[in-house]
Motif scaffolding. Sequence first.
Motif, PDB file in Angstrom:
ATOM      1  N   GLU A  28      41.973  31.859  35.492  1.00  0.00           N
ATOM      2  CA  GLU A  28      41.318  31.640  34.204  1.00  0.00           C
ATOM      3  C   GLU A  28      40.961  30.169  34.043  1.00  0.00           C
ATOM      4  N   GLY A 155      38.795  41.414  39.651  1.00  0.00           N
ATOM      5  CA  GLY A 155      39.267  41.407  38.270  1.00  0.00           C
ATOM      6  C   GLY A 155      40.581  42.130  38.111  1.00  0.00           C
ATOM      7  N   SER A 161      40.136  39.663  32.957  1.00  0.00           N
ATOM      8  CA  SER A 161      39.357  40.693  32.269  1.00  0.00           C
ATOM      9  C   SER A 161      37.854  40.450  32.338  1.00  0.00           C
ATOM     10  N   SER A 162      37.414  39.175  32.339  1.00  0.00           N
ATOM     11  CA  SER A 162      35.978  38.892  32.359  1.00  0.00           C
ATOM     12  C   SER A 162      35.348  39.348  33.675  1.00  0.00           C
ATOM     13  N   ALA A 165      35.181  43.127  33.635  1.00  0.00           N
ATOM     14  CA  ALA A 165      34.100  43.617  32.773  1.00  0.00           C
ATOM     15  C   ALA A 165      32.756  43.563  33.494  1.00  0.00           C
ATOM     16  N   LEU A 203      28.802  36.458  30.588  1.00  0.00           N
ATOM     17  CA  LEU A 203      29.978  35.755  31.109  1.00  0.00           C
ATOM     18  C   LEU A 203      29.920  34.275  30.776  1.00  0.00           C
ATOM     19  N   PHE A 206      30.630  33.773  27.072  1.00  0.00           N
ATOM     20  CA  PHE A 206      32.052  34.030  26.809  1.00  0.00           C
ATOM     21  C   PHE A 206      32.910  32.852  27.249  1.00  0.00           C
ATOM     22  N   LEU A 207      32.650  32.315  28.452  1.00  0.00           N
ATOM     23  CA  LEU A 207      33.451  31.194  28.960  1.00  0.00           C
ATOM     24  C   LEU A 207      33.223  29.935  28.134  1.00  0.00           C
TER      25      LEU A 207
END
Length: 215
Positions: A28, A155, A161-162, A165, A203, A206-207
């Motif tokens: 992460e 993942g 989780s990203s 997904a 992605l 989100f990051l």
Amino acid sequence: MQDSEIQVALDVISEVKSLLAKRRHLFERFLLSPSMRLLIGLWAGFLTVVGFWLVFDPEGFVRLWFSSGWIWVVVGIVVVIGGGVLKLRAWHTLSPDESPVQSLFEAIGRPLLIVDGVGIVVFLVLHVWIMLQGAWWYLFPLWAIGVGFVYVMYGAFLSVSSLLAIGVWSMGGGILALFWVPQTLREVGVAFLFVFAFAYVGLFVFLEILARLRK
């Protein structure tokens, strides 16, 4: 089973959980590093441009990209070397006292790399078989399912989780493309945008949000 044996089993399970949590936290941090966010943002932008180009000017796309084989060589070198340098730079900040290549491979794990190798061989065999059959329109579903499988595997194994997904999204898009097979370049562009480009844009967003929340 004796109490001592139960305690040993519980200790092993606890140690495994601790290692998995440590690995998830490490990856992460890897994804949230500035270098990786830059790489993902550039890749998302590139895929989005390619997708819209295919939708609105497929003839121009073909004319440029197939005008010379050197274009593919140059783009391949930039993607592989540039992407590789940014990834190793991002990983080196997490393990400055070790070789970034060796440290990254140790963190991923040998079993995952073996599965990766087998998957690549299967992918190449299917790729060649589809091309020999002349069913070029099935290459897109193959790529979508293949890429999705890799992301699902990483993942799930790394508990990120990203990545999971993106993998589920790509595999789902590939399976749908088996029923609605994109055959024209415009249809390929639409499918490309939804399956690949928008996934990486999501992605990246989100990051970026997560990185700012954790500051």
